[in-house]
Motif scaffolding. Structure first.
Motif, PDB file in Angstrom:
ATOM      1  N   TYR A 142       0.854  -1.188   0.000  1.00  0.00           N
ATOM      2  CA  TYR A 142       0.000   0.000   0.000  1.00  0.00           C
ATOM      3  C   TYR A 142       0.888   1.236   0.000  1.00  0.00           C
ATOM      4  CZ  TYR A 142      -4.017   2.966   0.853  1.00  0.00           C
ATOM      5  OH  TYR A 142      -5.009   3.909   0.705  1.00  0.00           O
ATOM      6  N   GLU A 143       0.584   2.172  -0.900  1.00  0.00           N
ATOM      7  CA  GLU A 143       1.384   3.397  -1.012  1.00  0.00           C
ATOM      8  C   GLU A 143       0.465   4.616  -1.026  1.00  0.00           C
ATOM      9  OE1 GLU A 143       4.528   5.491  -4.137  1.00  0.00           O
ATOM     10  OE2 GLU A 143       4.300   3.316  -4.118  1.00  0.00           O
ATOM     11  N   LEU A 144       0.846   5.635  -0.279  1.00  0.00           N
ATOM     12  CA  LEU A 144       0.157   6.933  -0.286  1.00  0.00           C
ATOM     13  C   LEU A 144       1.184   7.987  -0.658  1.00  0.00           C
ATOM     14  CD1 LEU A 144      -2.299   8.808   0.400  1.00  0.00           C
ATOM     15  CD2 LEU A 144      -1.350   8.942   2.717  1.00  0.00           C
ATOM     16  N   ASP A 145       0.898   8.760  -1.701  1.00  0.00           N
ATOM     17  CA  ASP A 145       1.770   9.850  -2.132  1.00  0.00           C
ATOM     18  C   ASP A 145       0.964  11.138  -2.142  1.00  0.00           C
ATOM     19  OD1 ASP A 145       4.472   8.779  -3.815  1.00  0.00           O
ATOM     20  OD2 ASP A 145       2.907   7.296  -3.458  1.00  0.00           O
ATOM     21  N   PHE A 146       1.581  12.222  -1.661  1.00  0.00           N
ATOM     22  CA  PHE A 146       0.903  13.516  -1.735  1.00  0.00           C
ATOM     23  C   PHE A 146       1.917  14.642  -1.703  1.00  0.00           C
ATOM     24  CE2 PHE A 146       1.163  12.742   2.828  1.00  0.00           C
ATOM     25  CZ  PHE A 146       1.515  13.986   3.353  1.00  0.00           C
ATOM     26  N   TYR A 147       1.437  15.821  -2.139  1.00  0.00           N
ATOM     27  CA  TYR A 147       2.277  17.007  -1.999  1.00  0.00           C
ATOM     28  C   TYR A 147       1.453  18.130  -1.402  1.00  0.00           C
ATOM     29  CZ  TYR A 147       0.311  19.294  -6.211  1.00  0.00           C
ATOM     30  OH  TYR A 147      -0.515  19.892  -7.120  1.00  0.00           O
ATOM     31  N   ASP A 148       2.168  19.064  -0.766  1.00  0.00           N
ATOM     32  CA  ASP A 148       1.545  20.234  -0.151  1.00  0.00           C
ATOM     33  C   ASP A 148       2.619  21.298  -0.026  1.00  0.00           C
ATOM     34  OD1 ASP A 148      -0.933  21.237   1.361  1.00  0.00           O
ATOM     35  OD2 ASP A 148       0.686  21.658   2.784  1.00  0.00           O
TER      36      ASP A 148
END
Length: 196
Positions: A142-148
């Protein structure tokens, strides 16, 4: 006739104010959060709320990655029973760099759907986020990628076959961990209050 020009002038002035004044207001209301690079990625990750959700940590290793023209930090946590959590933390000076990073990784993830992976957009964390998972062979990846702002964060859990962890459980834990890391890396110069 003067009345018509007066009305047209008022309408044009109002539209100009709405257009330009609204643009200025949106500029100042836009999210300007900036993040600072962690001094030690593993210290940041292990201190994050929720990082103990996968059990007892057996080993931690800092892991740098060189990609997108720069080197950024990360951490690999090995848990006694549930597998390995890899966290990558990219904090360049430019927000456009993290958008490029995110777009490139998401494109790769979307190509993996042909091999049975599920990719979905995620709300509730960062500016943009996506998750990808597969349960091939009875194991869960399981992978979660995000930017902010100028932060790009990737969390990837790989479990052994026969795991009892579900994608929903890992997703919920990743949101907690990701938000905690974001909070710890927020730059105080961004104007946010940190008097909790």
């Amino acid at each position: 006739m003067k009345k018509v020009f007066l009305i047209l002038g008022i309408i044009a002035g109002a539209l100009l104010l709405l257009c330009c004044g609204g643009g200025v207001a949106l500029y100042f209301l836009a999210d300007t959060t900036t993040y600072t690079k962690p001094a030690d990625a593993c210290t940041t990750v292990t201190a994050a709320e929720g990082s103990s959700a996968f059990g007892t940590v057996k080993d931690t290793q800092n892991k740098d990655t060189t990609a997108f023209g720069r080197t950024y930090g990360g951490c690999v946590l090995t848990y006694e029973e549930t597998g390995t959590l890899t966290v990558a933390i990219d904090v360049p000076s430019s927000a456009s760099d993290v958008r490029t990073h995110y777009d490139a990784v998401k494109k790769i993830a979307e190509a993996s759907t042909a091999a049975g992976a599920t990719v979905t957009d995620v709300d509730g964390i960062g500016t943009k986020a996506f998750a990808m998972y597969t349960t091939a062979g009875g194991a869960l990846m399981y992978e979660l990628d995000f930017y902010d702002g100028n932060l790009y964060l990737s969390l990837n859990l790989t479990t052994p076959a026969g795991t009892t962890l579900t994608p929903d459980k890992v997703h919920a834990d990743f949101l907690v961990i990701g938000k905690s890391i974001m909070t710890s890396l927020e730059d105080s110069s961004s104007g946010g209050d940190s008097d909790d």
